[in-house]
Design a protein around this motif. Structure first.
Motif, PDB file in Angstrom:
ATOM      1  N   THR A  81      -0.235 -12.823   3.384  1.00 40.68           N
ATOM      2  CA  THR A  81       0.538 -12.980   2.192  1.00 40.68           C
ATOM      3  C   THR A  81       0.744 -11.662   1.849  1.00 40.68           C
ATOM      4  O   THR A  81       2.204 -11.195   1.529  1.00 40.68           O
ATOM      5  CB  THR A  81      -0.534 -13.490   1.573  1.00 40.68           C
ATOM      6  N   TYR A  82       0.003 -10.418   2.639  1.00 39.67           N
ATOM      7  CA  TYR A  82       0.367  -9.051   2.066  1.00 39.67           C
ATOM      8  C   TYR A  82       1.426  -8.397   2.831  1.00 39.67           C
ATOM      9  O   TYR A  82       2.554  -7.912   2.419  1.00 39.67           O
ATOM     10  CB  TYR A  82      -0.927  -8.383   2.180  1.00 39.67           C
ATOM     11  N   PHE A  83       1.753  -9.221   4.401  1.00 42.30           N
ATOM     12  CA  PHE A  83       2.439  -8.331   4.646  1.00 42.30           C
ATOM     13  C   PHE A  83       3.719  -8.390   4.280  1.00 42.30           C
ATOM     14  O   PHE A  83       4.834  -8.279   4.311  1.00 42.30           O
ATOM     15  CB  PHE A  83       2.129  -8.998   6.481  1.00 42.30           C
ATOM     16  N   ILE A  84       3.615 -10.150   4.281  1.00 44.21           N
ATOM     17  CA  ILE A  84       4.733 -10.585   3.482  1.00 44.21           C
ATOM     18  C   ILE A  84       5.752  -9.758   1.721  1.00 44.21           C
ATOM     19  O   ILE A  84       6.629  -9.250   1.734  1.00 44.21           O
ATOM     20  CB  ILE A  84       4.887 -12.028   3.130  1.00 44.21           C
ATOM     21  N   LEU A 134       0.720  -1.252   0.052  1.00 41.87           N
ATOM     22  CA  LEU A 134      -0.143  -0.176  -0.117  1.00 41.87           C
ATOM     23  C   LEU A 134       0.878   1.507  -0.274  1.00 41.87           C
ATOM     24  O   LEU A 134       0.693   2.529  -0.508  1.00 41.87           O
ATOM     25  CB  LEU A 134      -1.173   0.047   1.621  1.00 41.87           C
ATOM     26  N   GLN A 135       2.587   1.196   0.970  1.00 37.79           N
ATOM     27  CA  GLN A 135       2.920   2.438   0.477  1.00 37.79           C
ATOM     28  C   GLN A 135       2.980   2.519  -1.168  1.00 37.79           C
ATOM     29  O   GLN A 135       3.599   4.027  -1.080  1.00 37.79           O
ATOM     30  CB  GLN A 135       4.266   2.177   1.701  1.00 37.79           C
ATOM     31  N   HIS A 143      10.067   4.758   9.274  1.00 37.81           N
ATOM     32  CA  HIS A 143      10.332   2.918   8.826  1.00 37.81           C
ATOM     33  C   HIS A 143       8.090   2.980   8.605  1.00 37.81           C
ATOM     34  O   HIS A 143       7.567   2.659   9.157  1.00 37.81           O
ATOM     35  CB  HIS A 143      10.154   2.755   9.917  1.00 37.81           C
ATOM     36  N   LEU A 144       8.431   3.245   7.250  1.00 34.82           N
ATOM     37  CA  LEU A 144       6.966   2.649   6.356  1.00 34.82           C
ATOM     38  C   LEU A 144       6.739   1.398   6.260  1.00 34.82           C
ATOM     39  O   LEU A 144       4.477   1.477   6.573  1.00 34.82           O
ATOM     40  CB  LEU A 144       6.577   3.658   4.739  1.00 34.82           C
ATOM     41  N   THR A 145       7.038   0.302   6.131  1.00 33.32           N
ATOM     42  CA  THR A 145       6.520  -1.252   6.396  1.00 33.32           C
ATOM     43  C   THR A 145       5.713  -1.597   8.107  1.00 33.32           C
ATOM     44  O   THR A 145       5.571  -2.004   8.198  1.00 33.32           O
ATOM     45  CB  THR A 145       8.093  -1.700   6.697  1.00 33.32           C
ATOM     46  N   PHE A 179       8.853  -8.569   9.938  1.00 34.56           N
ATOM     47  CA  PHE A 179       8.693  -8.908  11.349  1.00 34.56           C
ATOM     48  C   PHE A 179       7.465  -8.220  12.138  1.00 34.56           C
ATOM     49  O   PHE A 179       6.948  -8.603  12.904  1.00 34.56           O
ATOM     50  CB  PHE A 179       9.384  -7.184  11.929  1.00 34.56           C
ATOM     51  N   VAL A 180       6.307  -7.855  10.859  1.00 33.15           N
ATOM     52  CA  VAL A 180       5.033  -7.551  11.477  1.00 33.15           C
ATOM     53  C   VAL A 180       4.337  -9.074  11.809  1.00 33.15           C
ATOM     54  O   VAL A 180       3.405  -9.300  11.902  1.00 33.15           O
ATOM     55  CB  VAL A 180       4.145  -6.211  10.506  1.00 33.15           C
ATOM     56  N   VAL A 181       4.805  -9.576  10.565  1.00 27.22           N
ATOM     57  CA  VAL A 181       4.135 -11.249  10.446  1.00 27.22           C
ATOM     58  C   VAL A 181       4.369 -11.843  11.850  1.00 27.22           C
ATOM     59  O   VAL A 181       3.497 -12.865  12.431  1.00 27.22           O
ATOM     60  CB  VAL A 181       4.548 -11.961   9.233  1.00 27.22           C
ATOM     61  N   ILE A 182       5.845 -11.983  12.364  1.00 29.88           N
ATOM     62  CA  ILE A 182       6.279 -12.786  13.673  1.00 29.88           C
ATOM     63  C   ILE A 182       5.185 -12.267  14.607  1.00 29.88           C
ATOM     64  O   ILE A 182       4.641 -13.243  15.405  1.00 29.88           O
ATOM     65  CB  ILE A 182       7.281 -12.261  13.341  1.00 29.88           C
ATOM     66  N   LEU A 183       5.419 -10.215  14.823  1.00 23.57           N
ATOM     67  CA  LEU A 183       4.322  -9.671  15.697  1.00 23.57           C
ATOM     68  C   LEU A 183       3.232 -10.082  15.971  1.00 23.57           C
ATOM     69  O   LEU A 183       2.626 -10.978  16.945  1.00 23.57           O
ATOM     70  CB  LEU A 183       4.347  -8.397  15.643  1.00 23.57           C
TER      71      LEU A 183
END
Length: 604
Positions: A185-188, A86-87, A151-153, A194-198
């Motif tokens: 999937t979008y996160f990856i 989306l960024q 840190h846009l991610t 890192f957001v996937v892990i969180l």
């Protein structure tokens, strides 16, 4: 009826006000009072690179390799690549400044809505109480500090409540699993591993948490989490295989892992950061293995005192009434003979993990160095981010014990006001010192059509002092990724995969000058295929394109696709990934339409 309508309007107005306050605060730093940006907004150079590719080839053409940086490197395979995010969409269509603001508003809106749905529908708290929880979550200092520095991610961090709602709030099993899979999937794909892990850790926590009072079937919750994340691995297999192939060749595990010396301080440190504004710097005598100073934004996790106040007050009330055998205002099915005790143990283990990961111990340290991702974090305080959604949402859920106090709309409005005022008045003066100058990139984005149409990479730059070429000296003084704007690709670049000081960037044999310079049968530009699939392409990282590949180089420097050989696993993943995503979307839409049709039929 009239009172409900007025209350609804006021609720909506309050939610809008929360977003406006955030935007107002952020606008002071984007840009800051010196017209400069956060240091990591240098990543805008990558988004400009993406924009050129999109203008030349469209959205559905993968940029496997880019000539813009490091004299030619892989693109799509980089775990932090944000091409499909989306960024990138918002920055491409709205420009960097307007795009970041628009994306922030969109992300905040999604986060507020999903948090309210989670707390209202799943935790059964009032709408105003759910808005308090949503407000606390979006007004944590972790998110806004990351956004200020660039840190846009971490914008994807705001979508964690949506993942939780998909798991615990959507009744239909298939829809729940598919939505979780698509979001992860979008996160990856958007570079947010890192957001996937969180998000996975937070989801597992709440599966155990809801199992304590048997509100949700633990098996059903784990099934949804495991199936959703497993499907996400299949959906994103082409990205994961490429990223693993690239990442495995350039491990940053040689960096020492910083840690707090005292076990007691390891427990106390996150608690202080979650409640109070952090100091401008971390005290080095508290830490071991610090090779770079821990910056202010790495210590920003403040939520304020309200969540802890609610937890403390609800805890006192619970134990008082439980010990005096008085009936609670809500029913808890807590039973020590059930699986609740195992859930509590699992919860404690999950909560301790971030503490242990930030604790320096000579016995544990060798073990940590063997764990992927963990062994490469130069700032393990990031693991504290897991506490923010856990503490806030648990506090709001447990507030049900005190309905007369915490479920009173007037009390909630007062608490929301306190949260907003505290957030607005928090000291962020430190971030006025951010010094990234984005004028060059903003100018290129402002005339993107013409810039992208005529852009190509024509020269290599080895940064240095050129006595007879002041233009080259001037280019050398730019931020490492910016020379590509002037059609130069620099051998020094910002590419964290090669180390924060490019410690593991392979030695290059290029020299300052045209990319078409010939030397011993090679052209003057790196062959990025050798970084990603060296065996398949019969080369090694750092090799240049051959003179016989002149036509390929012409396409490469003009942002066109180039032929390359890939591993068998990558070829299989390239088929499975898009096919499974399309199939998943079709099944999801079909299931939603089917459910609506059944509901409409039954209503008749």
């Amino acid at each position: 009826m009239k009172n409900k309508s007025i209350s609804g309007i006021f609720f909506f107005f309050t939610a809008i006000t929360i977003i406006l306050i955030f935007v107002l605060i952020f606008s002071d730093f984007f840009p800051n009072e010196n017209k400069l940006f956060g240091h990591d907004y240098s990543i805008l150079s990558y988004f400009l690179n993406y924009a050129i590719w999109i203008k030349q080839n469209g959205w559905f053409s993968l940029q496997w390799f880019s000539p813009s940086f490091c004299a030619g490197i892989p693109g799509f395979a980089d775990p932090q690549n944000e091409f499909y995010s989306l960024q990138n969409v918002f920055l491409y269509y709205f420009g960097p400044v307007n795009g970041v603001f628009a994306l922030s508003i969109f992300s905040l809106t999604v986060s507020l809505i999903s948090s309210c749905l989670l707390l209202n529908k799943v935790c059964n708290v009032s709408l105003w109480t759910s808005l308090l929880g949503a407000n606390l979550f979006v007004f944590n200092s972790f998110f806004i500090s990351r956004l200020i520095v660039g840190h846009l991610t971490y914008l994807n961090y705001l979508f964690i409540p949506f993942v939780l709602y998909c798991i615990f709030g959507i009744k239909d099993l298939l829809i729940s699993i598919l939505l979780v899979a698509l979001v992860v999937t979008y996160f990856i794909f958007s570079g947010s591993v890192f957001v996937v892990i969180l998000s996975f850790a937070v989801c597992v926590f709440f599966a155990f948490y809801f199992n304590i009072d048997v509100r949700f079937s633990f098996k059903n919750s784990i099934l949804r989490i495991a199936s959703g994340f497993f499907l996400a691995v299949i959906f994103s297999s082409m990205k994961l295989i490429a990223a693993i192939s690239y990442y495995s060749k350039f491990s940053k595990s040689f960096y020492p892992i910083p840690g707090i010396n005292s076990l007691f301080n390891s427990f106390l440190y996150p608690l202080k950061l979650l409640i109070f504004v952090p100091p401008d710097f971390a005290l080095k005598d508290e830490w071991s293995n610090i090779i770079w100073s821990i910056q202010r934004h790495e210590l920003e996790y403040q939520m304020g005192i309200i969540p802890f106040f609610i937890l403390a007050l609800a805890g006192v009330c619970f134990f008082y009434r439980y010990s005096n055998k008085k009936k609670l205002d809500i029913e808890f099915k807590f039973n020590l003979k059930s699986s609740a005790i195992w859930s509590i143990i699992a919860i404690l283990i999950l909560l301790i993990i971030p503490v242990i990961l930030n604790y320096h111990n000579d016995i544990l340290y060798p073990f940590f160095k063997k764990i992927p991702i963990v062994n490469q974090l130069s700032a393990p305080t990031r693991w504290y981010a897991i506490y923010i959604p856990i503490i806030i949402f648990v506090a709001i859920d447990i507030s049900r014990i005190l309905p007369r106090l915490f479920h009173n709309s007037k009390v909630q409005i007062i608490l929301i006001s306190i949260v907003c005022i505290n957030f607005y008045l928090s000291d962020r003066g430190h971030y006025q010192n951010e010094k990234y100058k984005a004028n060059i990139i903003l100018s290129a984005f402002a005339d993107l059509d013409n810039f992208a149409k005529n852009h190509s990479i024509t020269n290599i730059l080895i940064p240095g002092f050129y006595k007879e070429r002041k233009d080259l000296t001037a280019l050398s003084l730019l931020f490492p990724n910016e020379p590509f704007i002037y059609k130069y690709t620099s051998t020094i670049c910002y590419a964290p995969i090669f180390g924060y000081r490019l410690e593991i960037l392979p030695k290059m044999k290029v020299k300052t000058g045209s990319v078409f310079l010939e030397e011993n049968g090679f052209l003057n530009i790196n062959d990025p295929r050798c970084y990603l699939f060296p065996q398949e392409n019969n080369c090694k990282a750092g090799d240049r394109f051959k003179l016989t590949e002149l036509d390929i180089v012409k396409n490469f420097v003009n942002y066109k696709e180039i032929p390359f050989k890939m591993s068998i696993m990558q070829m299989i993943a390239n088929i499975i990934s898009p096919a499974s995503i399309v199939l998943g979307l079709m099944i999801l839409l079909g299931r939603i339409c089917y459910k609506k049709a059944i509901k409409k039929f039954q209503s008749k």
